[in-house]
Design a protein around this motif. Structure first.
Motif, PDB file in Angstrom:
ATOM      1  N   GLY A 148       1.106  -0.627   0.137  1.00  0.00           N
ATOM      2  CA  GLY A 148       0.136  -0.043  -0.277  1.00  0.00           C
ATOM      3  C   GLY A 148       1.190   1.445   0.205  1.00  0.00           C
ATOM      4  O   GLY A 148       0.369   2.044  -0.914  1.00  0.00           O
ATOM      5  N   ALA A 149       1.907   1.654   0.683  1.00  0.00           N
ATOM      6  CA  ALA A 149       2.470   2.826   0.698  1.00  0.00           C
ATOM      7  C   ALA A 149       3.032   2.989  -0.881  1.00  0.00           C
ATOM      8  O   ALA A 149       3.577   3.952  -0.771  1.00  0.00           O
ATOM      9  CB  ALA A 149       3.628   2.477   1.664  1.00  0.00           C
ATOM     10  N   ALA A 150       4.533   1.864  -1.707  1.00  0.00           N
ATOM     11  CA  ALA A 150       4.516   1.803  -2.191  1.00  0.00           C
ATOM     12  C   ALA A 150       3.307   2.300  -3.194  1.00  0.00           C
ATOM     13  O   ALA A 150       4.441   3.176  -4.130  1.00  0.00           O
ATOM     14  CB  ALA A 150       5.294   0.010  -2.700  1.00  0.00           C
ATOM     15  N   ALA A 151       2.714   1.488  -3.082  1.00  0.00           N
ATOM     16  CA  ALA A 151       2.103   2.393  -4.476  1.00  0.00           C
ATOM     17  C   ALA A 151       1.392   3.302  -4.377  1.00  0.00           C
ATOM     18  O   ALA A 151       1.222   4.178  -5.797  1.00  0.00           O
ATOM     19  CB  ALA A 151       0.468   1.489  -4.541  1.00  0.00           C
ATOM     20  N   THR A 152       1.000   3.270  -2.796  1.00  0.00           N
ATOM     21  CA  THR A 152       0.914   5.415  -2.624  1.00  0.00           C
ATOM     22  C   THR A 152       2.206   6.088  -3.151  1.00  0.00           C
ATOM     23  O   THR A 152       1.548   7.256  -3.537  1.00  0.00           O
ATOM     24  CB  THR A 152       0.381   5.466  -1.313  1.00  0.00           C
ATOM     25  OG1 THR A 152      -0.324   4.476  -0.749  1.00  0.00           O
ATOM     26  CG2 THR A 152       0.101   7.118  -0.975  1.00  0.00           C
ATOM     27  N   LYS A 153       2.776   6.013  -3.037  1.00  0.00           N
ATOM     28  CA  LYS A 153       4.174   6.739  -3.346  1.00  0.00           C
ATOM     29  C   LYS A 153       4.021   6.952  -5.147  1.00  0.00           C
ATOM     30  O   LYS A 153       4.877   7.365  -5.384  1.00  0.00           O
ATOM     31  CB  LYS A 153       5.603   5.982  -3.055  1.00  0.00           C
ATOM     32  CG  LYS A 153       5.823   6.430  -1.459  1.00  0.00           C
ATOM     33  CD  LYS A 153       6.806   5.895  -1.026  1.00  0.00           C
ATOM     34  CE  LYS A 153       7.075   4.177  -1.059  1.00  0.00           C
ATOM     35  NZ  LYS A 153       8.409   4.189  -0.233  1.00  0.00           N
ATOM     36  N   SER A 154       4.021   5.942  -5.785  1.00  0.00           N
ATOM     37  CA  SER A 154       4.322   5.051  -7.183  1.00  0.00           C
ATOM     38  C   SER A 154       3.181   6.602  -7.861  1.00  0.00           C
ATOM     39  O   SER A 154       3.562   7.192  -8.816  1.00  0.00           O
ATOM     40  CB  SER A 154       3.982   4.076  -7.822  1.00  0.00           C
ATOM     41  OG  SER A 154       4.959   3.119  -6.606  1.00  0.00           O
ATOM     42  N   ILE A 155       2.137   6.385  -7.420  1.00  0.00           N
ATOM     43  CA  ILE A 155       0.387   6.571  -7.828  1.00  0.00           C
ATOM     44  C   ILE A 155       0.962   8.418  -7.563  1.00  0.00           C
ATOM     45  O   ILE A 155       0.846   9.046  -8.512  1.00  0.00           O
ATOM     46  CB  ILE A 155      -0.471   6.775  -6.705  1.00  0.00           C
ATOM     47  CG1 ILE A 155      -1.020   4.915  -7.387  1.00  0.00           C
ATOM     48  CG2 ILE A 155      -1.619   7.732  -7.225  1.00  0.00           C
ATOM     49  CD1 ILE A 155      -2.204   4.892  -6.334  1.00  0.00           C
ATOM     50  N   LEU A 210      -3.863   3.496 -13.552  1.00  0.00           N
ATOM     51  CA  LEU A 210      -2.794   4.049 -13.083  1.00  0.00           C
ATOM     52  C   LEU A 210      -3.076   3.316 -10.908  1.00  0.00           C
ATOM     53  O   LEU A 210      -1.335   2.902 -11.031  1.00  0.00           O
ATOM     54  CB  LEU A 210      -3.051   6.055 -11.872  1.00  0.00           C
ATOM     55  CG  LEU A 210      -1.835   6.590 -11.363  1.00  0.00           C
ATOM     56  CD1 LEU A 210      -0.529   6.542 -12.719  1.00  0.00           C
ATOM     57  CD2 LEU A 210      -2.648   8.515 -11.712  1.00  0.00           C
ATOM     58  N   VAL A 211      -3.829   3.092 -10.413  1.00  0.00           N
ATOM     59  CA  VAL A 211      -3.335   2.261  -9.724  1.00  0.00           C
ATOM     60  C   VAL A 211      -3.872   1.214 -10.100  1.00  0.00           C
ATOM     61  O   VAL A 211      -2.404   0.384  -9.202  1.00  0.00           O
ATOM     62  CB  VAL A 211      -5.078   3.211  -8.765  1.00  0.00           C
ATOM     63  CG1 VAL A 211      -5.204   2.016  -7.740  1.00  0.00           C
ATOM     64  CG2 VAL A 211      -5.599   3.580  -8.266  1.00  0.00           C
ATOM     65  N   LEU A 212      -4.464   0.889 -10.755  1.00  0.00           N
ATOM     66  CA  LEU A 212      -4.193  -0.474 -10.894  1.00  0.00           C
ATOM     67  C   LEU A 212      -2.896  -1.457 -10.938  1.00  0.00           C
ATOM     68  O   LEU A 212      -1.896  -2.508 -10.502  1.00  0.00           O
ATOM     69  CB  LEU A 212      -5.062  -1.007 -11.972  1.00  0.00           C
ATOM     70  CG  LEU A 212      -6.564  -1.797 -11.511  1.00  0.00           C
ATOM     71  CD1 LEU A 212      -6.988  -2.231 -12.775  1.00  0.00           C
ATOM     72  CD2 LEU A 212      -6.760  -3.141 -10.769  1.00  0.00           C
ATOM     73  N   THR A 213      -2.244  -0.833 -11.516  1.00  0.00           N
ATOM     74  CA  THR A 213      -0.817  -0.792 -12.272  1.00  0.00           C
ATOM     75  C   THR A 213       0.279  -0.287 -10.974  1.00  0.00           C
ATOM     76  O   THR A 213       1.291  -1.454 -10.886  1.00  0.00           O
ATOM     77  CB  THR A 213      -0.662  -0.149 -13.445  1.00  0.00           C
ATOM     78  OG1 THR A 213      -1.196  -0.114 -14.045  1.00  0.00           O
ATOM     79  CG2 THR A 213       1.369  -0.113 -13.780  1.00  0.00           C
ATOM     80  N   ALA A 214      -0.055   0.534 -10.702  1.00  0.00           N
ATOM     81  CA  ALA A 214       1.048   0.866  -9.385  1.00  0.00           C
ATOM     82  C   ALA A 214       0.912  -0.447  -8.246  1.00  0.00           C
ATOM     83  O   ALA A 214       1.912  -0.557  -7.547  1.00  0.00           O
ATOM     84  CB  ALA A 214       0.745   2.417  -8.099  1.00  0.00           C
ATOM     85  N   ILE A 215      -0.414  -0.948  -8.015  1.00  0.00           N
ATOM     86  CA  ILE A 215      -0.275  -2.322  -6.748  1.00  0.00           C
ATOM     87  C   ILE A 215       0.239  -3.191  -7.881  1.00  0.00           C
ATOM     88  O   ILE A 215       0.660  -3.955  -7.081  1.00  0.00           O
ATOM     89  CB  ILE A 215      -2.198  -2.244  -7.384  1.00  0.00           C
ATOM     90  CG1 ILE A 215      -2.898  -1.205  -5.757  1.00  0.00           C
ATOM     91  CG2 ILE A 215      -2.137  -3.600  -6.089  1.00  0.00           C
ATOM     92  CD1 ILE A 215      -3.582  -1.436  -6.146  1.00  0.00           C
ATOM     93  N   THR A 216      -0.542  -3.415  -8.721  1.00  0.00           N
ATOM     94  CA  THR A 216       0.378  -4.659  -9.564  1.00  0.00           C
ATOM     95  C   THR A 216       2.019  -4.843  -9.289  1.00  0.00           C
ATOM     96  O   THR A 216       2.224  -5.901  -9.239  1.00  0.00           O
ATOM     97  CB  THR A 216      -0.212  -5.107 -11.195  1.00  0.00           C
ATOM     98  OG1 THR A 216      -1.589  -4.678 -11.311  1.00  0.00           O
ATOM     99  CG2 THR A 216       0.313  -6.175 -11.683  1.00  0.00           C
TER     100      THR A 216
END
Length: 255
Positions: free
Chosen positions: A110-117, A145-151
């Motif tokens: 979650g933290a990694a995806a948030t930073k990337s988004i 954007l969200v799906l790619t960041a999470i994946t």
């Protein structure tokens, strides 16, 4: 065991604070790189290619540049986030605490995806300083954007557990992710390639991510948006299955 939101919050906040301590590396560097891409590619190639699929070349490469940063940063943030506790041996404290595997993954990924988004949105804002942007489907843009960041944060989490040294930590992003992104239609349409190479390119999973994301901007894509979304979800499910297997077997977590 009930869901422990406090444990997720603790891991999430710790990882987000780490990003602020490395703001030059996490934010400023990718933004400068994006500006350089516009200067170099805009001047060198933009003068020769005026439009691609009815879109000016400068605007055409924006979704690809966002995806390039999103993929690399998602993998980098998530892999280092879980690798460092393994390297410092503090991972055993986390594993021995009353925290489930789901809560650990939610915190780190979650933290990694948030930073990337956030970085992706910053790069979009930076790109708007160079070219006029249009977003035909803003909801789908955010969804991709969200799906790619999470994946890719999940992929980075897997790499961070697999790697047994800093060299391996950088191996996959440098030798696999970045080349696939450059060859995945980031700076060109695959329709510009010879038929044989178009077929080969379709085996590159990044093509579907870039194509779907570009469609959300200009309603034009190399691959159908439904196929792009399906491929993204399939990749996410595969990563989730691997993460589940890692915690089930304790692969490189308990040794």
């Amino acid at each position: 065991m009930s869901f422990n939101i406090q444990s997720v919050k603790a891991i999430y906040i710790f990882e987000m604070r780490r990003a602020w301590r490395t703001v030059l590396q996490s934010v400023v560097s990718p933004v400068i790189s994006t500006a350089l891409y516009f200067i170099v590619f805009g001047a060198a190639i933009g003068g020769r290619i005026q439009e691609v699929n009815g879109v000016s070349y400068g605007a055409f490469i924006v979704p690809g540049l966002v995806m390039l940063s999103l993929l690399t940063q998602s993998v980098s943030n998530a892999s280092f986030g879980i690798f460092f506790p393994r390297f410092s041996k503090t991972i055993y404290e986390i594993l021995s605490a009353p925290i489930s595997a789901l809560e650990i993954v939610l915190g780190y990924v979650g933290a990694a995806a948030t930073k990337s988004i956030c970085l992706g949105l910053i790069i979009l804002a930076t790109a708007s300083l160079f070219v006029p942007l249009q977003i035909d489907h803003p909801v789908w843009m955010l969804a991709f954007l969200v799906l790619t960041a999470i994946t890719f944060s999940l992929l980075g989490f897997i790499i961070g557990i697999w790697a047994d040294g800093f060299e391996k930590l950088q191996l996959v992003p440098l030798l696999i992710i970045t080349p696939l992104t450059f060859l995945g239609g980031t700076f060109y349409s695959i329709d510009m390639l010879p038929p044989a190479w178009q077929t080969v390119t379709l085996f590159n999973p990044v093509v579907y991510l870039v194509s779907g994301f570009r469609w959300s901007f200009y309603s034009a894509s190399d691959v159908g948006v439904g196929i792009s979304l399906a491929m993204t979800l399939v990749f996410m499910v595969v990563c989730l299955a691997i993460v589940h297997l890692i915690f089930k077997t304790g692969y490189r977590l308990k040794s």
